[in-house]
Design a protein around this motif. Structure first.
Motif, short mmCIF file in Angstrom:
data_model
loop_
_atom_site.label_atom_id
_atom_site.label_comp_id
_atom_site.label_asym_id
_atom_site.label_seq_id
_atom_site.Cartn_x
_atom_site.Cartn_y
_atom_site.Cartn_z
N GLY A 71 -9.02 4.28 21.75
CA GLY A 71 -10.37 4.80 21.69
C GLY A 71 -11.28 4.18 22.74
O GLY A 71 -12.09 4.88 23.36
N MET A 72 -11.16 2.86 22.91
CA MET A 72 -11.99 2.17 23.90
C MET A 72 -11.73 2.71 25.30
O MET A 72 -12.66 2.97 26.07
N CYS A 73 -10.46 2.89 25.65
CA CYS A 73 -10.13 3.36 27.00
C CYS A 73 -10.58 4.80 27.23
O CYS A 73 -11.06 5.15 28.31
N ALA A 74 -10.45 5.64 26.20
CA ALA A 74 -10.89 7.03 26.33
C ALA A 74 -12.40 7.09 26.54
O ALA A 74 -12.90 7.87 27.37
N ARG A 75 -13.15 6.28 25.80
CA ARG A 75 -14.61 6.24 25.97
C ARG A 75 -14.98 5.69 27.35
O ARG A 75 -15.91 6.19 28.00
N THR A 76 -14.28 4.64 27.78
CA THR A 76 -14.57 4.05 29.08
C THR A 76 -14.37 5.06 30.20
O THR A 76 -15.17 5.14 31.13
N LEU A 77 -13.30 5.84 30.12
CA LEU A 77 -13.04 6.88 31.12
C LEU A 77 -14.22 7.83 31.22
O LEU A 77 -14.69 8.16 32.32
N ARG A 78 -14.75 8.27 30.08
CA ARG A 78 -15.88 9.20 30.06
C ARG A 78 -17.17 8.57 30.56
O ARG A 78 -18.02 9.25 31.13
N LEU A 79 -17.32 7.26 30.35
CA LEU A 79 -18.50 6.57 30.84
C LEU A 79 -18.46 6.37 32.35
O LEU A 79 -19.50 6.33 33.01
N MET A 80 -17.26 6.24 32.89
CA MET A 80 -17.11 5.89 34.30
C MET A 80 -17.09 7.11 35.24
O MET A 80 -17.52 7.00 36.38
N PHE A 81 -16.60 8.25 34.74
CA PHE A 81 -16.37 9.40 35.62
C PHE A 81 -16.95 10.68 35.02
O PHE A 81 -16.89 10.88 33.81
N PRO A 82 -17.46 11.58 35.87
CA PRO A 82 -17.92 12.88 35.37
C PRO A 82 -16.77 13.67 34.75
O PRO A 82 -15.62 13.57 35.19
N GLU A 83 -17.09 14.47 33.75
CA GLU A 83 -16.07 15.26 33.05
C GLU A 83 -15.30 16.14 34.03
O GLU A 83 -14.08 16.32 33.89
N ARG A 84 -15.98 16.69 35.00
CA ARG A 84 -15.32 17.58 35.97
C ARG A 84 -14.25 16.83 36.76
O ARG A 84 -13.14 17.33 36.97
N PHE A 85 -14.56 15.62 37.18
CA PHE A 85 -13.60 14.82 37.94
C PHE A 85 -12.38 14.49 37.08
O PHE A 85 -11.24 14.55 37.55
N GLU A 126 -24.69 10.95 39.35
CA GLU A 126 -24.39 11.39 37.99
C GLU A 126 -23.96 10.23 37.10
O GLU A 126 -23.27 10.42 36.09
N ASP A 127 -24.40 9.04 37.44
CA ASP A 127 -24.06 7.85 36.63
C ASP A 127 -24.81 7.91 35.31
O ASP A 127 -26.04 7.79 35.28
N ILE A 128 -24.08 8.08 34.21
CA ILE A 128 -24.72 8.13 32.89
C ILE A 128 -24.81 6.75 32.25
O ILE A 128 -25.56 6.56 31.29
N LEU A 129 -24.06 5.79 32.78
CA LEU A 129 -24.04 4.45 32.18
C LEU A 129 -25.17 3.59 32.71
O LEU A 129 -25.92 2.96 31.95
N ILE A 130 -25.31 3.53 34.03
CA ILE A 130 -26.40 2.78 34.66
C ILE A 130 -27.15 3.76 35.55
O ILE A 130 -26.67 4.14 36.64
N SER A 131 -28.29 4.19 35.09
CA SER A 131 -29.06 5.22 35.78
C SER A 131 -29.26 4.90 37.26
O SER A 131 -29.52 3.74 37.62
N PRO A 132 -29.14 5.90 38.14
CA PRO A 132 -29.40 5.68 39.57
C PRO A 132 -30.79 5.08 39.83
O PRO A 132 -31.00 4.44 40.86
#
Length: 265
Positions: free
Chosen positions: A147-161, A216-222
């Motif tokens: 679960g942690m790795c799946a969430r991290t992937l979504r936090l790090m990269f846009p869904e499209r990528f 498109e950084d959702i974790l740390i806003s530009p």
């Protein structure tokens, strides 16, 4: 990978390549396995690249008790450089590693030649925080390591990528699973990165600085990168379109060119 004693730590590290030293500081909960392999190999073709596991992360052996502080992380990095005979280096700080890099440049300015602040923030009350939904995802501990790795992937990269690059996503998940951080140490890292900010002292940084972010950084806003670039004298700002937190992968070719050009001036 190797281990070396640095203060109260046994730091897990690796040196790659040759040339002028480049110190890479990883972000919250990550370890040196989290770096994009192709990104590191490209940098190692130009520089002597140091990657390592921060206090509390990965394979670095850390005392189980006591709080972490931002100054402690910066001191760890400086001491590791000393132990490895690196007097001065270019520094690349990613995410939490970016605020550690800021603290290093303020605490030990003689050790930092040029500085890249990637997808990072200044800490403290001046930080632009993520949305409640993203914050909840970051703090979620459900589902174990999967679960942690799946969430991290979504936090790090846009869904499209993620959808367009299933092989890369699978490789990231595999790297994410290696030597995962404990909940105890993740909490200590998070508190350290947010408790003390650098905003007040940023104008004291006099070395060349490149600030980089994904639009498109959702974790740390530009917006955090724009704040840094506005506070650090002469800092340059580059924003990568259609890229999230890990723009070093989604915009790898352009990012590498920008970084290498900056370091080689």
């Amino acid at each position: 990978m190797k281990f070396i004693e640095a203060g109260d730590l046994q730091v897990c590290y690796e040196l790659k390549g040759s040339g002028y030293p480049l110190v890479m500081i990883m972000g919250f909960s990550g370890n040196m396995d989290w770096w994009d392999v192709e990104f590191i190999e490209a940098l190692a073709a130009e520089y002597r690249v140091l990657v390592f596991d921060n206090r509390g992360a990965g394979r670095t052996v850390t005392p189980p008790e006591g709080d972490f502080t931002l100054d402690m992380f910066a001191a760890d990095t400086a001491l590791l450089m000393d132990r490895l005979g690196i007097d001065r280096a270019n520094v690349f700080g990613f995410s939490m590693g970016g605020i550690i890099a800021q603290a290093l440049a303020l605490r030990n300015p003689e050790k930092v030649n040029r500085l890249v602040l990637a997808g990072t923030f200044c800490g403290g009350r001046e930080t632009v925080m993520p949305s409640p939904e993203v914050s909840k995802m970051l703090m979620d501990t459900g589902g174990g390591i999967e679960g942690m790795c799946a969430r991290t992937l979504r936090l790090m990269f846009p869904e499209r990528f993620i959808a367009e690059n299933p092989g890369f996503a699978e490789g990231f998940i595999t790297r994410c699973k290696s030597a995962p951080i404990t909940a105890h140490n993740a909490g200590r890292q998070l508190v350290a990165s947010m408790k003390t900010g650098t905003w007040q002292r940023l104008p004291e940084i006099k070395i060349p600085v490149l600030v980089a972010t994904g639009t498109e950084d959702i974790l740390i806003s530009p917006e955090n990168s724009r704040i840094l670039a506005g506070r650090i004298p002469g800092a340059e700002l580059v924003e990568y379109a259609d890229s999230g937190h890990c723009f070093m992968s989604t915009a790898r070719e352009k990012c590498l060119k920008d970084i290498i050009d900056f370091f080689n001036r």
